[in-house]
Design a protein around this motif. Sequence first.
Motif, PDB file in Angstrom:
ATOM      1  N   GLU A 116       0.814  -1.267  -0.139  1.00 56.72           N
ATOM      2  CA  GLU A 116       0.052   0.025  -0.010  1.00 56.72           C
ATOM      3  C   GLU A 116       0.809   1.202   0.037  1.00 56.72           C
ATOM      4  O   GLU A 116       1.980   1.370   0.438  1.00 56.72           O
ATOM      5  CB  GLU A 116      -0.872   0.044   1.294  1.00 56.72           C
ATOM      6  N   LEU A 117       0.049   2.247  -0.682  1.00 56.85           N
ATOM      7  CA  LEU A 117       0.757   3.543  -0.453  1.00 56.85           C
ATOM      8  C   LEU A 117       0.124   4.200   0.676  1.00 56.85           C
ATOM      9  O   LEU A 117      -0.963   4.223   1.023  1.00 56.85           O
ATOM     10  CB  LEU A 117       0.482   4.574  -1.570  1.00 56.85           C
ATOM     11  N   VAL A 118       0.895   5.011   1.740  1.00 58.80           N
ATOM     12  CA  VAL A 118       0.254   5.423   2.883  1.00 58.80           C
ATOM     13  C   VAL A 118       0.845   7.156   2.621  1.00 58.80           C
ATOM     14  O   VAL A 118       1.795   7.541   2.612  1.00 58.80           O
ATOM     15  CB  VAL A 118       0.960   4.970   4.269  1.00 58.80           C
ATOM     16  N   ARG A 119      -0.494   7.867   2.759  1.00 53.80           N
ATOM     17  CA  ARG A 119      -0.101   9.414   2.393  1.00 53.80           C
ATOM     18  C   ARG A 119      -0.840   9.924   3.597  1.00 53.80           C
ATOM     19  O   ARG A 119      -1.807   9.979   4.085  1.00 53.80           O
ATOM     20  CB  ARG A 119      -0.938   9.768   1.126  1.00 53.80           C
ATOM     21  N   ALA A 120       0.236  11.109   4.172  1.00 52.26           N
ATOM     22  CA  ALA A 120      -0.703  11.788   5.024  1.00 52.26           C
ATOM     23  C   ALA A 120      -1.232  13.174   4.454  1.00 52.26           C
ATOM     24  O   ALA A 120      -0.722  13.713   3.345  1.00 52.26           O
ATOM     25  CB  ALA A 120       0.543  12.477   6.024  1.00 52.26           C
ATOM     26  N   CYS A 121      -2.690  13.532   4.825  1.00 53.29           N
ATOM     27  CA  CYS A 121      -3.218  14.472   4.320  1.00 53.29           C
ATOM     28  C   CYS A 121      -3.065  15.718   5.433  1.00 53.29           C
ATOM     29  O   CYS A 121      -3.373  15.777   6.372  1.00 53.29           O
ATOM     30  CB  CYS A 121      -4.543  14.321   4.279  1.00 53.29           C
ATOM     31  N   ALA A 122      -2.495  16.905   4.906  1.00 54.74           N
ATOM     32  CA  ALA A 122      -1.897  17.841   5.872  1.00 54.74           C
ATOM     33  C   ALA A 122      -2.970  18.644   6.035  1.00 54.74           C
ATOM     34  O   ALA A 122      -3.287  19.369   7.375  1.00 54.74           O
ATOM     35  CB  ALA A 122      -1.043  18.952   4.790  1.00 54.74           C
ATOM     36  N   LYS A 123      -4.180  18.966   5.092  1.00 58.22           N
ATOM     37  CA  LYS A 123      -5.478  19.899   5.340  1.00 58.22           C
ATOM     38  C   LYS A 123      -6.169  19.080   6.541  1.00 58.22           C
ATOM     39  O   LYS A 123      -6.799  19.618   7.459  1.00 58.22           O
ATOM     40  CB  LYS A 123      -6.038  19.933   4.166  1.00 58.22           C
ATOM     41  N   CYS A 124      -6.463  17.711   6.520  1.00 55.54           N
ATOM     42  CA  CYS A 124      -7.436  17.045   7.243  1.00 55.54           C
ATOM     43  C   CYS A 124      -6.591  16.467   8.298  1.00 55.54           C
ATOM     44  O   CYS A 124      -7.361  15.620   9.298  1.00 55.54           O
ATOM     45  CB  CYS A 124      -8.408  16.249   6.644  1.00 55.54           C
ATOM     46  N   ALA A 125      -5.456  16.107   8.421  1.00 54.77           N
ATOM     47  CA  ALA A 125      -4.758  15.406   9.520  1.00 54.77           C
ATOM     48  C   ALA A 125      -4.956  14.093   9.717  1.00 54.77           C
ATOM     49  O   ALA A 125      -5.004  13.508  10.774  1.00 54.77           O
ATOM     50  CB  ALA A 125      -4.703  16.392  10.663  1.00 54.77           C
ATOM     51  N   ARG A 126      -5.423  13.489   8.526  1.00 54.53           N
ATOM     52  CA  ARG A 126      -5.590  12.072   8.584  1.00 54.53           C
ATOM     53  C   ARG A 126      -4.620  11.201   7.428  1.00 54.53           C
ATOM     54  O   ARG A 126      -3.975  12.031   6.866  1.00 54.53           O
ATOM     55  CB  ARG A 126      -7.242  11.626   7.854  1.00 54.53           C
ATOM     56  N   THR A 127      -4.562  10.058   7.927  1.00 57.81           N
ATOM     57  CA  THR A 127      -3.719   9.135   6.731  1.00 57.81           C
ATOM     58  C   THR A 127      -4.522   8.243   5.694  1.00 57.81           C
ATOM     59  O   THR A 127      -5.655   7.838   6.061  1.00 57.81           O
ATOM     60  CB  THR A 127      -2.990   8.413   7.755  1.00 57.81           C
ATOM     61  N   GLN A 128      -4.196   8.413   4.543  1.00 57.80           N
ATOM     62  CA  GLN A 128      -4.832   7.662   3.184  1.00 57.80           C
ATOM     63  C   GLN A 128      -3.995   6.575   3.009  1.00 57.80           C
ATOM     64  O   GLN A 128      -2.840   6.807   2.923  1.00 57.80           O
ATOM     65  CB  GLN A 128      -4.926   8.797   2.356  1.00 57.80           C
ATOM     66  N   VAL A 129      -4.814   5.305   3.055  1.00 54.20           N
ATOM     67  CA  VAL A 129      -4.094   4.120   2.752  1.00 54.20           C
ATOM     68  C   VAL A 129      -4.784   3.495   1.669  1.00 54.20           C
ATOM     69  O   VAL A 129      -6.074   3.199   1.497  1.00 54.20           O
ATOM     70  CB  VAL A 129      -4.064   3.156   4.060  1.00 54.20           C
TER      71      VAL A 129
ATOM     72  N   ASP B 175      -1.007  -1.642  -7.016  1.00 49.06           N
ATOM     73  CA  ASP B 175      -0.789  -3.031  -7.771  1.00 49.06           C
ATOM     74  C   ASP B 175      -0.080  -2.933  -8.993  1.00 49.06           C
ATOM     75  O   ASP B 175       0.344  -3.759  -9.645  1.00 49.06           O
ATOM     76  CB  ASP B 175      -2.195  -3.569  -8.050  1.00 49.06           C
ATOM     77  N   GLY B 176       0.647  -1.535  -9.108  1.00 52.99           N
ATOM     78  CA  GLY B 176       1.528  -1.420 -10.320  1.00 52.99           C
ATOM     79  C   GLY B 176       2.264  -0.062 -10.347  1.00 52.99           C
ATOM     80  O   GLY B 176       1.593   0.793  -9.523  1.00 52.99           O
ATOM     81  N   MET B 177       2.981   0.375 -11.178  1.00 46.90           N
ATOM     82  CA  MET B 177       3.375   1.444 -11.100  1.00 46.90           C
ATOM     83  C   MET B 177       2.465   2.541 -11.784  1.00 46.90           C
ATOM     84  O   MET B 177       2.480   3.761 -11.057  1.00 46.90           O
ATOM     85  CB  MET B 177       4.783   1.503 -12.211  1.00 46.90           C
ATOM     86  N   VAL B 178       1.566   2.188 -12.697  1.00 48.69           N
ATOM     87  CA  VAL B 178       0.573   3.237 -12.779  1.00 48.69           C
ATOM     88  C   VAL B 178      -0.206   3.472 -11.848  1.00 48.69           C
ATOM     89  O   VAL B 178      -0.613   4.784 -11.646  1.00 48.69           O
ATOM     90  CB  VAL B 178      -0.169   2.503 -14.289  1.00 48.69           C
ATOM     91  N   THR B 179      -0.855   2.599 -10.997  1.00 48.50           N
ATOM     92  CA  THR B 179      -1.552   2.976  -9.824  1.00 48.50           C
ATOM     93  C   THR B 179      -0.979   3.984  -8.896  1.00 48.50           C
ATOM     94  O   THR B 179      -1.440   4.572  -8.496  1.00 48.50           O
ATOM     95  CB  THR B 179      -1.828   1.730  -9.041  1.00 48.50           C
ATOM     96  N   LEU B 180       0.293   3.534  -8.644  1.00 46.73           N
ATOM     97  CA  LEU B 180       1.291   4.501  -7.830  1.00 46.73           C
ATOM     98  C   LEU B 180       1.424   5.906  -8.268  1.00 46.73           C
ATOM     99  O   LEU B 180       1.165   6.710  -7.607  1.00 46.73           O
ATOM    100  CB  LEU B 180       2.626   3.911  -7.535  1.00 46.73           C
ATOM    101  N   GLY B 181       1.567   6.070  -9.350  1.00 43.31           N
ATOM    102  CA  GLY B 181       1.686   7.179 -10.078  1.00 43.31           C
ATOM    103  C   GLY B 181       0.311   7.916  -9.996  1.00 43.31           C
ATOM    104  O   GLY B 181       0.356   9.203  -9.648  1.00 43.31           O
ATOM    105  N   ARG B 182      -0.872   7.217 -10.325  1.00 44.94           N
ATOM    106  CA  ARG B 182      -2.126   7.989 -10.085  1.00 44.94           C
ATOM    107  C   ARG B 182      -2.338   8.572  -8.742  1.00 44.94           C
ATOM    108  O   ARG B 182      -2.691   9.407  -8.770  1.00 44.94           O
ATOM    109  CB  ARG B 182      -3.076   6.900 -10.628  1.00 44.94           C
ATOM    110  N   LEU B 183      -1.942   7.736  -7.942  1.00 41.08           N
ATOM    111  CA  LEU B 183      -2.169   7.990  -6.355  1.00 41.08           C
ATOM    112  C   LEU B 183      -1.391   9.068  -6.075  1.00 41.08           C
ATOM    113  O   LEU B 183      -1.781  10.120  -5.295  1.00 41.08           O
ATOM    114  CB  LEU B 183      -1.863   6.907  -5.380  1.00 41.08           C
ATOM    115  N   LEU B 184      -0.040   9.301  -6.294  1.00 34.90           N
ATOM    116  CA  LEU B 184       0.542  10.379  -6.031  1.00 34.90           C
ATOM    117  C   LEU B 184       0.359  11.684  -6.874  1.00 34.90           C
ATOM    118  O   LEU B 184       0.260  12.849  -6.226  1.00 34.90           O
ATOM    119  CB  LEU B 184       2.067   9.897  -6.535  1.00 34.90           C
ATOM    120  N   ALA B 185      -0.133  11.517  -8.086  1.00 35.70           N
ATOM    121  CA  ALA B 185      -0.655  12.665  -8.779  1.00 35.70           C
ATOM    122  C   ALA B 185      -1.700  12.954  -8.204  1.00 35.70           C
ATOM    123  O   ALA B 185      -2.038  14.377  -8.107  1.00 35.70           O
ATOM    124  CB  ALA B 185      -1.004  12.323 -10.392  1.00 35.70           C
ATOM    125  N   GLU B 186      -2.678  12.150  -7.827  1.00 35.31           N
ATOM    126  CA  GLU B 186      -3.875  12.854  -7.068  1.00 35.31           C
ATOM    127  C   GLU B 186      -3.781  13.699  -5.975  1.00 35.31           C
ATOM    128  O   GLU B 186      -4.251  14.602  -5.523  1.00 35.31           O
ATOM    129  CB  GLU B 186      -4.719  11.722  -6.547  1.00 35.31           C
TER     130      GLU B 186
END
Length: 128
Positions: free
Chosen positions: A95-108, A112-123
Motif C-alpha cells: 500500500e501507499l500511505v499518504r498523510a493529508c496535511a489539510k485534514c490531519a488523516r492518513t490515506q492508505v 498493484d503497479g507503477m501506474v496505480t502508484l503514479g495515479r495516487l501520487l498525482a492525485e
Amino acid sequence: MTGIVEAARAAWYAHEARTPDWDAAEFAHTRDEFVQAAAEHAEEVLGAPAATLTWSYTPSSRLPESVEQATALLEDDDRLQYRVDHSQGGCVYFELVRACAKCARTQVDPVDGMVTLGRLLAEKGEAA
C-alpha cells in the motif's frame, strides 16, 4: 477486573513457556529476511525503479501481534508499506500511505503497479 488481569498474565506466561527464546542474531536474521521480501515484492509489483527503495522493519510493538510490516519512504511523508498478516494465512498488503496535511488523516491505498502508484501520487499533487 482482577480476573481479566490474572487471565491475561497467565496467557502471557503460558505463551512464553511455549515460545523458544530468540537471541538477537536470530531476530536480526528473521527481520532482514522480511525486509528482503518487502524489497523483492516491491520490485515485482513496480519494476526495476523499486530497487532503489530503502526498506525499514517496523517494530512489532506498534502492530497487532500477528502482523509484520516494512516501509519505504518515498517523498514528504508518503511511504510504501508492505504488511503480512499471519492470522489471515500470510495475507500480503502492499500500500501507499499518504498523510493529508489539510485534514490531519492518513490515506492508505492498495498499490498493484507503477501506474496505480503514479495515479495516487498525482492525485495528492492535484489536491495540494
